[in-house]
Motif scaffolding. Structure first.
Motif, PDB file in Angstrom:
ATOM      1  N   THR A 110       0.841  -1.129   0.170  1.00 27.75           N
ATOM      2  CA  THR A 110       0.084   0.185  -0.025  1.00 27.75           C
ATOM      3  C   THR A 110       0.799   1.233   0.238  1.00 27.75           C
ATOM      4  O   THR A 110       2.102   1.182   0.417  1.00 27.75           O
ATOM      5  N   VAL A 111       0.279   2.419  -0.253  1.00 36.07           N
ATOM      6  CA  VAL A 111       1.016   3.642  -0.201  1.00 36.07           C
ATOM      7  C   VAL A 111       1.296   3.944   1.141  1.00 36.07           C
ATOM      8  O   VAL A 111       2.515   4.434   1.184  1.00 36.07           O
ATOM      9  N   GLU A 112       0.576   3.643   1.987  1.00 40.07           N
ATOM     10  CA  GLU A 112       0.973   3.919   3.471  1.00 40.07           C
ATOM     11  C   GLU A 112       2.138   3.224   3.992  1.00 40.07           C
ATOM     12  O   GLU A 112       3.033   3.714   4.501  1.00 40.07           O
ATOM     13  N   THR A 161      10.311   6.526   6.090  1.00 41.55           N
ATOM     14  CA  THR A 161      10.150   7.638   7.328  1.00 41.55           C
ATOM     15  C   THR A 161      10.282   6.975   8.628  1.00 41.55           C
ATOM     16  O   THR A 161      10.312   7.752   9.490  1.00 41.55           O
ATOM     17  N   VAL A 162      10.198   5.583   8.767  1.00 41.74           N
ATOM     18  CA  VAL A 162      10.321   5.097  10.082  1.00 41.74           C
ATOM     19  C   VAL A 162      11.761   4.354  10.249  1.00 41.74           C
ATOM     20  O   VAL A 162      11.981   3.446   9.506  1.00 41.74           O
ATOM     21  N   LYS A 163      12.142   4.692  11.393  1.00 40.12           N
ATOM     22  CA  LYS A 163      13.584   4.287  11.490  1.00 40.12           C
ATOM     23  C   LYS A 163      13.761   2.553  11.527  1.00 40.12           C
ATOM     24  O   LYS A 163      14.677   2.248  10.854  1.00 40.12           O
ATOM     25  N   ASP A 164      12.744   2.152  12.303  1.00 43.25           N
ATOM     26  CA  ASP A 164      13.025   0.649  12.350  1.00 43.25           C
ATOM     27  C   ASP A 164      12.721  -0.002  10.888  1.00 43.25           C
ATOM     28  O   ASP A 164      13.356  -1.061  10.444  1.00 43.25           O
ATOM     29  N   LEU A 165      11.836   0.319   9.932  1.00 35.14           N
ATOM     30  CA  LEU A 165      11.654  -0.115   8.691  1.00 35.14           C
ATOM     31  C   LEU A 165      12.815   0.149   7.814  1.00 35.14           C
ATOM     32  O   LEU A 165      13.254  -0.491   6.839  1.00 35.14           O
ATOM     33  N   LEU A 177       7.827  16.730   3.450  1.00 35.69           N
ATOM     34  CA  LEU A 177       7.050  15.547   3.473  1.00 35.69           C
ATOM     35  C   LEU A 177       5.536  15.919   3.453  1.00 35.69           C
ATOM     36  O   LEU A 177       4.783  16.514   4.484  1.00 35.69           O
ATOM     37  N   LEU A 178       4.981  15.281   2.445  1.00 32.60           N
ATOM     38  CA  LEU A 178       3.312  15.221   2.432  1.00 32.60           C
ATOM     39  C   LEU A 178       3.083  13.867   2.693  1.00 32.60           C
ATOM     40  O   LEU A 178       3.364  12.939   1.938  1.00 32.60           O
ATOM     41  N   THR A 179       2.393  13.480   3.715  1.00 36.02           N
ATOM     42  CA  THR A 179       2.230  12.026   4.171  1.00 36.02           C
ATOM     43  C   THR A 179       1.386  11.237   3.091  1.00 36.02           C
ATOM     44  O   THR A 179       0.373  11.712   2.482  1.00 36.02           O
ATOM     45  N   ASN A 180       1.844  10.099   2.810  1.00 29.01           N
ATOM     46  CA  ASN A 180       1.633   9.143   1.903  1.00 29.01           C
ATOM     47  C   ASN A 180       1.543   9.748   0.614  1.00 29.01           C
ATOM     48  O   ASN A 180       0.932   9.087  -0.365  1.00 29.01           O
TER      49      ASN A 180
END
Length: 330
Positions: A213-215, A222-226, A259-262
């Motif tokens: 998915t886009v999300e 944008t997520v450190k763990d990922l 950053l424009l979310t998703n």
């Protein structure tokens, strides 16, 4: 033994963020093969010549075999190149409109010979049209050699930008680079001026489909763990405007600009091996597709000599690894 701070400066390792070849003392080498093939095509294909009897044009780069590289040692650049080039030409006789084709062969372009002495052989397919062949052997040969000279000039200036780095003493000042070519060696001298070094750059545009998915895809950037999961290395991430990021053990660094979310991420982005303080601008657009997400990447400001490496970095280290991480989460 010399006292602290009194040693030969050529052997002193200064503090540099990129840790690269301090004082330009150590041997470094850069492969110019891919860049050279593109440059030769750009300069040779399309060369045209005309006289009262006809017109000819280099229509195709049929073969380019060989290699090129540039090495740096003690502030000097040393070049190696050896090429076997085959070109196709076509021409038209003005009076009759008859068309003819042939080949231009350059069996050995190398640093061992001057361009003016480089062998250039012109041939033509059977039939009439010797006037066109003569035009190619005279004007055509001269123009081909001129294009080869332009390639060597670009190899010794444009391609080498960033290979001779400023030392700590001038790192905070803008530099101009004076390049003096002598034979196969290029002596580079840097002096402080107001304008600075202009680095030749290119833009990249890549698209890739991901089975997610886009999300989820947006989160991977944008997520450190990922980020750490797909890069398989520690990362530093501040996913906000002006926030810094660092990944792949510090080989990739930069700053989030927008950053424009998703929807979209814009960032300043650089590889450690790039000229110091030089950043590209990367825009990532996340486009929904049926059961997938299309990622559109626009990267502007990539140093010309790093084009292929940057493309591979995104395709192999980012896209392929992200796809693997998505599969492992499924």
């Amino acid at each position: 033994m010399a006292k602290w701070g009194q040693g030969d400066p050529r052997w002193i390792v200064e503090e540099r963020e990129d840790g690269t070849n301090v004082n330009n003392w150590h041997w470094t080498e850069r492969d110019a093969t891919v860049w050279s093939k593109g440059k030769l095509r750009e300069l040779l294909v399309g060369i045209a010549m005309e006289n009262e009897t006809g017109r000819c044009e280099i229509s195709e780069l049929k073969q380019v075999e060989g290699e090129a590289s540039c090495s740096s040692r003690k502030g000097k650049l040393i070049f190696f190149y050896e090429w076997n080039i085959k070109l196709a030409w076509k021409g038209t006789i003005k009076e009759s409109g008859a068309k003819h084709k042939g080949l231009v062969e350059i069996p050995s372009l190398s640093e061992e010979n001057e361009v003016d002495d480089t062998e250039v052989n012109v041939s033509k397919k059977k039939g009439d049209g010797d006037t066109l062949k003569d035009l190619m052997k005279t004007t055509g040969t001269a123009k081909v050699r001129a294009a080869l000279a332009e390639y060597l000039k670009a190899l010794k200036t444009e391609f080498t930008t960033g290979m001779i780095l400023p030392t700590k003493a001038v790192a905070t000042q803008d530099l101009t680079v004076e390049r003096k070519v002598t034979g196969n060696t290029l002596q580079v001298q840097a002096s402080p001026v107001a304008l600075g070094v202009r680095i030749p750059t290119v833009a990249l545009h890549l698209t890739e489909l991901f089975d997610t998915t886009v999300e989820q895809l947006y989160s991977i950037f944008t997520v450190k763990d990922l980020v750490q999961k797909f890069s398989k290395s520690p990362a530093v991430l501040e996913a906000e405007k002006g926030g810094k990021f660092q990944m792949f053990d510090g080989n990739i660094t930069g700053e989030y600009v927008e950053l424009l979310t998703n929807r979209k991420i814009i960032m300043k982005w650089r590889c450690r091996s790039w000229p110091e303080e030089h950043y590209a601008t990367v825009a990532l657009n996340f486009v929904p597709a049926p059961g997938q997400t299309e990622l559109q990447l626009d990267c502007k400001g990539v140093p010309v000599c790093k084009e292929e490496n940057t493309k591979l970095c995104w395709q192999k280290q980012h896209f392929e690894e992200i796809k693997g991480a998505i599969i492992s989460q499924a």
